[in-house]
Design a protein around this motif. Structure first.
Motif, PDB file in Angstrom:
ATOM      1  N   ALA A   1       6.324  21.172  -1.954  1.00 51.63           N
ATOM      2  CA  ALA A   1       7.590  21.648  -1.394  1.00 51.63           C
ATOM      3  C   ALA A   1       7.254  22.598  -0.252  1.00 51.63           C
ATOM      4  CB  ALA A   1       8.411  22.363  -2.456  1.00 51.63           C
ATOM      5  N   THR A   2       7.818  22.333   0.918  1.00 51.54           N
ATOM      6  CA  THR A   2       7.558  23.178   2.080  1.00 51.54           C
ATOM      7  C   THR A   2       8.769  23.145   2.990  1.00 51.54           C
ATOM      8  OG1 THR A   2       5.940  23.667   3.840  1.00 51.54           O
ATOM      9  CG2 THR A   2       6.484  21.337   3.458  1.00 51.54           C
ATOM     10  N   SER A   3       8.881  24.120   3.877  1.00 53.15           N
ATOM     11  CA  SER A   3       9.982  24.155   4.836  1.00 53.15           C
ATOM     12  C   SER A   3       9.522  24.915   6.070  1.00 53.15           C
ATOM     13  CB  SER A   3      11.212  24.829   4.224  1.00 53.15           C
ATOM     14  OG  SER A   3      11.101  26.241   4.291  1.00 53.15           O
ATOM     15  N   PRO A   4      10.266  24.797   7.170  1.00 51.70           N
ATOM     16  CA  PRO A   4       9.881  25.544   8.368  1.00 51.70           C
ATOM     17  C   PRO A   4       9.852  27.053   8.157  1.00 51.70           C
ATOM     18  CG  PRO A   4      11.472  23.840   8.920  1.00 51.70           C
ATOM     19  CD  PRO A   4      11.408  23.897   7.422  1.00 51.70           C
ATOM     20  N   PHE A   5      10.646  27.553   7.207  1.00 47.82           N
ATOM     21  CA  PHE A   5      10.720  28.991   6.967  1.00 47.82           C
ATOM     22  C   PHE A   5       9.741  29.468   5.906  1.00 47.82           C
ATOM     23  CE2 PHE A   5      15.302  28.287   8.345  1.00 47.82           C
ATOM     24  CZ  PHE A   5      15.048  28.686   9.652  1.00 47.82           C
ATOM     25  N   GLN A   6       9.369  28.569   4.996  1.00 43.58           N
ATOM     26  CA  GLN A   6       8.429  28.910   3.935  1.00 43.58           C
ATOM     27  C   GLN A   6       7.384  27.797   3.845  1.00 43.58           C
ATOM     28  OE1 GLN A   6      11.153  29.553   0.549  1.00 43.58           O
ATOM     29  NE2 GLN A   6      10.668  31.726   0.693  1.00 43.58           N
ATOM     30  N   VAL A   7       6.345  27.944   4.651  1.00 48.49           N
ATOM     31  CA  VAL A   7       5.332  26.893   4.749  1.00 48.49           C
ATOM     32  C   VAL A   7       4.392  26.967   3.546  1.00 48.49           C
ATOM     33  CG1 VAL A   7       3.422  25.990   6.118  1.00 48.49           C
ATOM     34  CG2 VAL A   7       5.466  26.887   7.258  1.00 48.49           C
ATOM     35  N   ASN A   8       4.249  25.856   2.868  1.00 42.50           N
ATOM     36  CA  ASN A   8       3.336  25.759   1.742  1.00 42.50           C
ATOM     37  C   ASN A   8       1.899  25.928   2.232  1.00 42.50           C
ATOM     38  OD1 ASN A   8       1.479  24.153  -0.118  1.00 42.50           O
ATOM     39  ND2 ASN A   8       3.377  24.128  -1.304  1.00 42.50           N
ATOM     40  N   GLU A   9       1.092  26.682   1.484  1.00 39.97           N
ATOM     41  CA  GLU A   9      -0.281  26.950   1.915  1.00 39.97           C
ATOM     42  C   GLU A   9      -1.135  25.695   1.955  1.00 39.97           C
ATOM     43  OE1 GLU A   9      -1.605  29.626   3.357  1.00 39.97           O
ATOM     44  OE2 GLU A   9       0.483  30.269   3.336  1.00 39.97           O
ATOM     45  N   GLN A  10      -0.844  24.720   1.110  1.00 44.15           N
ATOM     46  CA  GLN A  10      -1.576  23.450   1.196  1.00 44.15           C
ATOM     47  C   GLN A  10      -1.262  22.728   2.495  1.00 44.15           C
ATOM     48  OE1 GLN A  10      -0.455  22.093  -3.002  1.00 44.15           O
ATOM     49  NE2 GLN A  10      -2.450  21.132  -2.732  1.00 44.15           N
TER      50      GLN A  10
ATOM     51  N   ARG B   1      -0.449  24.257   5.314  1.00 44.07           N
ATOM     52  CA  ARG B   1      -1.125  25.012   6.367  1.00 44.07           C
ATOM     53  C   ARG B   1      -2.636  24.760   6.361  1.00 44.07           C
ATOM     54  NH1 ARG B   1       1.478  29.189   8.519  1.00 44.07           N
ATOM     55  NH2 ARG B   1       2.454  29.776   6.529  1.00 44.07           N
ATOM     56  N   ALA B   2      -3.193  24.571   5.165  1.00 47.94           N
ATOM     57  CA  ALA B   2      -4.626  24.309   5.066  1.00 47.94           C
ATOM     58  C   ALA B   2      -4.992  22.965   5.690  1.00 47.94           C
ATOM     59  CB  ALA B   2      -5.068  24.347   3.607  1.00 47.94           C
ATOM     60  N   GLY B   3      -4.084  21.998   5.588  1.00 52.44           N
ATOM     61  CA  GLY B   3      -4.363  20.680   6.148  1.00 52.44           C
ATOM     62  C   GLY B   3      -4.006  20.548   7.603  1.00 52.44           C
ATOM     63  N   ASN B   4      -3.102  21.395   8.076  1.00 56.06           N
ATOM     64  CA  ASN B   4      -2.626  21.324   9.457  1.00 56.06           C
ATOM     65  C   ASN B   4      -2.279  22.745   9.886  1.00 56.06           C
ATOM     66  OD1 ASN B   4      -1.104  21.108  11.811  1.00 56.06           O
ATOM     67  ND2 ASN B   4       0.081  19.355  11.120  1.00 56.06           N
ATOM     68  N   PRO B   5      -2.938  23.289  10.892  1.00 56.90           N
ATOM     69  CA  PRO B   5      -2.697  24.689  11.278  1.00 56.90           C
ATOM     70  C   PRO B   5      -1.254  24.966  11.683  1.00 56.90           C
ATOM     71  CG  PRO B   5      -4.023  23.550  12.931  1.00 56.90           C
ATOM     72  CD  PRO B   5      -3.965  22.650  11.741  1.00 56.90           C
ATOM     73  N   THR B   6      -0.487  23.928  12.046  1.00 57.04           N
ATOM     74  CA  THR B   6       0.923  24.143  12.367  1.00 57.04           C
ATOM     75  C   THR B   6       1.802  24.097  11.124  1.00 57.04           C
ATOM     76  OG1 THR B   6       1.493  21.806  12.747  1.00 57.04           O
ATOM     77  CG2 THR B   6       0.519  23.024  14.600  1.00 57.04           C
ATOM     78  N   GLY B   7       1.212  23.747   9.972  1.00 54.49           N
ATOM     79  CA  GLY B   7       1.959  23.738   8.728  1.00 54.49           C
ATOM     80  C   GLY B   7       2.798  22.498   8.492  1.00 54.49           C
ATOM     81  N   ARG B   8       2.679  21.506   9.365  1.00 54.65           N
ATOM     82  CA  ARG B   8       3.478  20.286   9.195  1.00 54.65           C
ATOM     83  C   ARG B   8       2.770  19.294   8.275  1.00 54.65           C
ATOM     84  NH1 ARG B   8       4.620  21.736  14.630  1.00 54.65           N
ATOM     85  NH2 ARG B   8       6.857  21.785  15.064  1.00 54.65           N
ATOM     86  N   ILE B   9       3.579  18.419   7.695  1.00 59.25           N
ATOM     87  CA  ILE B   9       3.056  17.348   6.859  1.00 59.25           C
ATOM     88  C   ILE B   9       3.422  16.009   7.484  1.00 59.25           C
ATOM     89  CG2 ILE B   9       3.027  18.607   4.666  1.00 59.25           C
ATOM     90  CD1 ILE B   9       5.823  17.424   4.120  1.00 59.25           C
ATOM     91  N   PRO B  10       2.641  14.969   7.153  1.00 60.47           N
ATOM     92  CA  PRO B  10       1.535  14.907   6.198  1.00 60.47           C
ATOM     93  C   PRO B  10       0.203  15.303   6.835  1.00 60.47           C
ATOM     94  CG  PRO B  10       1.912  12.723   7.071  1.00 60.47           C
ATOM     95  CD  PRO B  10       2.963  13.626   7.694  1.00 60.47           C
TER      96      PRO B  10
END
Length: 201
Positions: free
Chosen positions: A34-43, A45-54
């Motif tokens: 679970a992630t959102s633009p306001f509360q980026v999941n650390e997983q 962020r770890a996979g993508n420095p901008t915090g986007r998925i996938p």
């Protein structure tokens, strides 16, 4: 490998459909977060420095991110031919059309779901929806021959975009005026890879 994803994400669904179409699901663990633009999941962020998925973690190098990078990588890994040399530029253009439709549709979702009601901009959502329907118009008028041909990433991208429209923006009725595209999508939706990645939430 691990795919960091959210089940509702059309961009993640592109990768998930590819994994099933190319029989690579046994090689990749799907990790739903679970992630959102306001509360980026650390997983995320770890996979993508901008915090986007996938993003796709792998043992032999840094994580890959952006769905088009991941799908090119996995397609090459499986020698699946979803990016065929013949007609490649057409495939890439239609894939980009689907991705652009997803981007606008997700932007509408964020506007409606994350902003306080009094701050929601109807002008913004209408402008984004015009981009979605522009994509549908182009597909209906220019690209049905490609979509009715052998499976490529263009097909998967468009199907995931339309699936997301049904999930989040069904009331806007993208099918109106796009009968050929709607018929194509109804047929594509029968594929096991697409049914297996359906999300209702």
């Amino acid at each position: 490998m691990k795919l960091i994803m959210a089940e509702a994400s059309p961009f993640a669904r592109k990768v998930r459909v590819l994994l099933r179409e190319t029989n690579q699901l046994k090689d990749v663990e799907e990790v739903s977060i679970a992630t959102s633009p306001f509360q980026v999941n650390e997983q995320a962020r770890a996979g993508n420095p901008t915090g986007r998925i996938p993003s796709l973690s792998r043992a032999d190098g840094p994580a890959l991110y952006d769905s088009r990078v991941i799908t090119r990588y996995l397609d090459a890994k499986a020698s699946a031919g979803l990016y065929p040399e013949a007609g490649l530029w057409d495939v890439l253009t239609v894939e980009a059309t689907g991705d652009s439709m997803m981007d606008s549709a997700v932007s509408i979702s964020y506007e409606l779901r994350l902003r306080p009601q009094e701050k929601v901009s109807t002008e913004w959502t209408d402008a984004q929806w015009a981009k979605v329907t522009g994509g549908c118009d182009a597909l209906q008028s220019q690209w049905m021959d490609l979509l009715n041909g052998p499976l490529t990433m263009a097909h998967i991208s468009i199907a995931c975009a339309l699936g997301y429209l049904d999930l989040r923006h069904d009331a806007r009725n993208w099918r109106q005026g796009h009968d050929k595209l709607a018929a194509w999508f109804a047929d594509f939706s029968k594929r096991p890879s697409f049914r297996d990645t359906h999300f209702d939430g």
